[in-house]
Design a protein around this motif. Structure first.
Motif, PDB file in Angstrom:
ATOM      1  N   PRO A  81      -4.403   4.724  -1.108  1.00  0.00           N
ATOM      2  CA  PRO A  81      -4.426   4.989  -2.549  1.00  0.00           C
ATOM      3  C   PRO A  81      -5.779   4.758  -3.221  1.00  0.00           C
ATOM      4  N   ALA A  82      -6.633   3.925  -2.634  1.00  0.00           N
ATOM      5  CA  ALA A  82      -7.970   3.729  -3.213  1.00  0.00           C
ATOM      6  C   ALA A  82      -8.768   5.021  -3.220  1.00  0.00           C
ATOM      7  N   ARG A  83      -8.369   6.004  -2.417  1.00  0.00           N
ATOM      8  CA  ARG A  83      -9.065   7.298  -2.380  1.00  0.00           C
ATOM      9  C   ARG A  83      -8.672   8.203  -3.546  1.00  0.00           C
ATOM     10  N   ALA A  84      -7.645   7.842  -4.296  1.00  0.00           N
ATOM     11  CA  ALA A  84      -7.197   8.688  -5.402  1.00  0.00           C
ATOM     12  C   ALA A  84      -8.294   8.790  -6.460  1.00  0.00           C
ATOM     13  N   THR A  85      -8.521   9.981  -6.948  1.00  0.00           N
ATOM     14  CA  THR A  85      -9.503  10.183  -8.014  1.00  0.00           C
ATOM     15  C   THR A  85      -8.864  10.175  -9.398  1.00  0.00           C
TER      16      THR A  85
ATOM     17  N   ILE B 240      -8.209  -4.557  -4.225  1.00  0.00           N
ATOM     18  CA  ILE B 240      -7.062  -4.644  -5.128  1.00  0.00           C
ATOM     19  C   ILE B 240      -7.530  -4.805  -6.565  1.00  0.00           C
ATOM     20  N   LEU B 241      -8.549  -5.650  -6.770  1.00  0.00           N
ATOM     21  CA  LEU B 241      -9.138  -5.777  -8.104  1.00  0.00           C
ATOM     22  C   LEU B 241      -9.662  -4.430  -8.596  1.00  0.00           C
ATOM     23  N   ALA B 242     -10.335  -3.701  -7.717  1.00  0.00           N
ATOM     24  CA  ALA B 242     -10.887  -2.407  -8.101  1.00  0.00           C
ATOM     25  C   ALA B 242      -9.786  -1.417  -8.474  1.00  0.00           C
TER      26      ALA B 242
ATOM     27  N   GLY C  54       0.816  -1.211   0.000  1.00  0.00           N
ATOM     28  CA  GLY C  54       0.000   0.000   0.000  1.00  0.00           C
ATOM     29  C   GLY C  54       0.846   1.256   0.000  1.00  0.00           C
ATOM     30  N   LEU C  55       1.924   1.244   0.785  1.00  0.00           N
ATOM     31  CA  LEU C  55       2.823   2.391   0.811  1.00  0.00           C
ATOM     32  C   LEU C  55       3.539   2.559  -0.527  1.00  0.00           C
TER      33      LEU C  55
ATOM     34  N   LEU D  94      -2.399  -3.067   1.006  1.00  0.00           N
ATOM     35  CA  LEU D  94      -3.480  -2.404   1.739  1.00  0.00           C
ATOM     36  C   LEU D  94      -3.739  -1.074   1.048  1.00  0.00           C
ATOM     37  N   LEU D  95      -4.928  -0.918   0.478  1.00  0.00           N
ATOM     38  CA  LEU D  95      -5.220   0.242  -0.349  1.00  0.00           C
ATOM     39  C   LEU D  95      -6.381   1.085   0.143  1.00  0.00           C
ATOM     40  N   ASP D  96      -7.321   0.485   0.883  1.00  0.00           N
ATOM     41  CA  ASP D  96      -8.581   1.168   1.167  1.00  0.00           C
ATOM     42  C   ASP D  96      -8.905   1.110   2.662  1.00  0.00           C
ATOM     43  N   ASP D  97      -8.890   2.270   3.301  1.00  0.00           N
ATOM     44  CA  ASP D  97      -9.135   2.353   4.741  1.00  0.00           C
ATOM     45  C   ASP D  97     -10.569   2.049   5.117  1.00  0.00           C
ATOM     46  N   ARG D  98     -11.497   2.056   4.150  1.00  0.00           N
ATOM     47  CA  ARG D  98     -12.911   1.882   4.480  1.00  0.00           C
ATOM     48  C   ARG D  98     -13.238   0.448   4.909  1.00  0.00           C
ATOM     49  N   ASN D  99     -12.443  -0.527   4.465  1.00  0.00           N
ATOM     50  CA  ASN D  99     -12.520  -1.889   5.013  1.00  0.00           C
ATOM     51  C   ASN D  99     -13.934  -2.457   4.925  1.00  0.00           C
ATOM     52  N   ASP D 100     -14.657  -2.125   3.842  1.00  0.00           N
ATOM     53  CA  ASP D 100     -16.058  -2.526   3.760  1.00  0.00           C
ATOM     54  C   ASP D 100     -16.409  -3.210   2.439  1.00  0.00           C
TER      55      ASP D 100
END
Length: 334
Positions: free
Chosen positions: A254-258, A280-282, A181-182, A207-213
């Motif tokens: 990084p999943a928050r990047a637009t 990760i797929l997303a 993730g880093l 690890l890319l997305d803090d929302r964990n959902d």
């Protein structure tokens, strides 16, 4: 099973690969008290890491590598950043490729000097210098300490490329889990703030997305060691109360990047039986949508860090081979 009209099909956990299951069962037999992650367990884990570091005897792996351990200036007056630099003894004297490695450990544990056997083998195979970075750990040092340290170390490496004998145009950033993730965050940071032209980003179960959902986070909860509890603890350690909120920066998650344009070629892989699968797929899909280059592998029945827990399993050997194949192709055209 009879379902009412419109009723969702319950999520059934993905079965583990047979060889991975055997290795995981053996691990559980030795470590029966796993349960949810906590600050109390963190102190135990860190003590184990300290013992592993203290037990290190020969970082050169019996002379296979020439080793140095510089400490380099931190970003904007932050503490110095420790690096471990390992060059294969038989590597070319100059213009070598470099693997810039960021260790895992949920942002909160581990050390840049341990658990390097696989990445050292990869560096030796390609005659590359391995640079492993020791970043500050959460929760004592929350975001942005980790990305700042990673960026400071990378800039020092690029500025001292001639001294290190590496080609600054052939640096691949890599890491697994939190380190993956880093690495993804570092690629974004370099794109936006300047730095060397990165050759690629090798992201192993990042690890890319803090929302964990995601669906897989819910589907695979409580199935293996690194489940939704551990992932949530990692992100809360890094972000505190900001986790899951509206204002989490892309350099943290990084999943928050637009905007995923302008990134170096990416390799991503994940097990089908781990909670991180869908995020990760997303991320790979969004790189493609942005016109970028990404290679994505989903290993059937793999859990988090399956290649470490079951290194002799067939899918583990296949995963390592796929990563090396990607590096080989990347270096061949650059």
């Amino acid at each position: 099973m009879d379902l009412e009209p419109g009723q969702a099909v319950p999520a059934v956990p993905v079965p583990l690969d047979v060889e991975v299951q055997v290795a995981y069962d053996a691990y559980l037999a030795e470590e029966p008290d796993l349960g949810p992650m906590s600050l109390e367990k963190l102190s135990v884990i860190r003590a184990e890491v300290d013992a592993a570091v203290a037990a290190l005897e020969d970082l050169s792996e019996g002379g296979r590598f020439v080793v140095s351990q510089p400490s380099v200036p931190g970003l904007d007056g932050a503490p110095e950043v420790p690096l471990l630099v390992c060059t294969p003894s038989g590597a070319a004297p100059a213009s070598r490729p470099a693997l810039y490695f960021i260790h895992g450990g949920g942002f909160y544990c581990s050390d840049h000097r341990i658990g390097l056997d696989q990445i050292l083998d990869t560096a030796e195979r390609f005659g590359a210098t391995l640079i492993s970075i020791g970043y500050r750990l959460a929760p004592e040092h929350p975001y942005p300490a980790q990305i700042n340290d990673a960026y400071a170390g990378l800039m020092w490496v690029a500025d001292h490329a001639e001294e290190l004998g590496i080609d600054p145009e052939r640096i691949i950033i890599t890491g697994s889990s939190a380190g993956g993730g880093l690495s993804a965050a570092l690629a974004l940071y370099v794109r936006d703030n300047g730095g060397p032209r990165l050759l690629g980003q090798l992201l192993i179960a990042p690890l890319l997305d803090d929302r964990n959902d995601s669906a897989s986070a819910l589907q695979m909860d409580d199935v293996e060691l690194f489940d939704r509890s551990h992932n949530g603890f990692a992100w809360s350690s890094l972000l505190g109360d900001a986790q899951g909120g509206a204002d989490v920066p892309q350099y943290a998650a990084p999943a928050r990047a637009t905007d995923l344009t302008g990134l170096p070629p990416a390799f991503l892989d994940v097990g089908s039986a781990e909670c991180l699968r869908d995020e990760i797929l997303a991320y790979a899909d969004r790189i493609w949508q942005a016109g970028g280059k990404a290679e994505m592998h989903v290993w059937p029945g793999g859990i988090h860090s399956f290649d470490r827990k079951a290194p002799e399993a067939r899918i583990s050997r296949a995963a390592v081979a796929a990563r090396c194949n990607w590096i080989e192709r990347l270096l061949a055209i650059n």
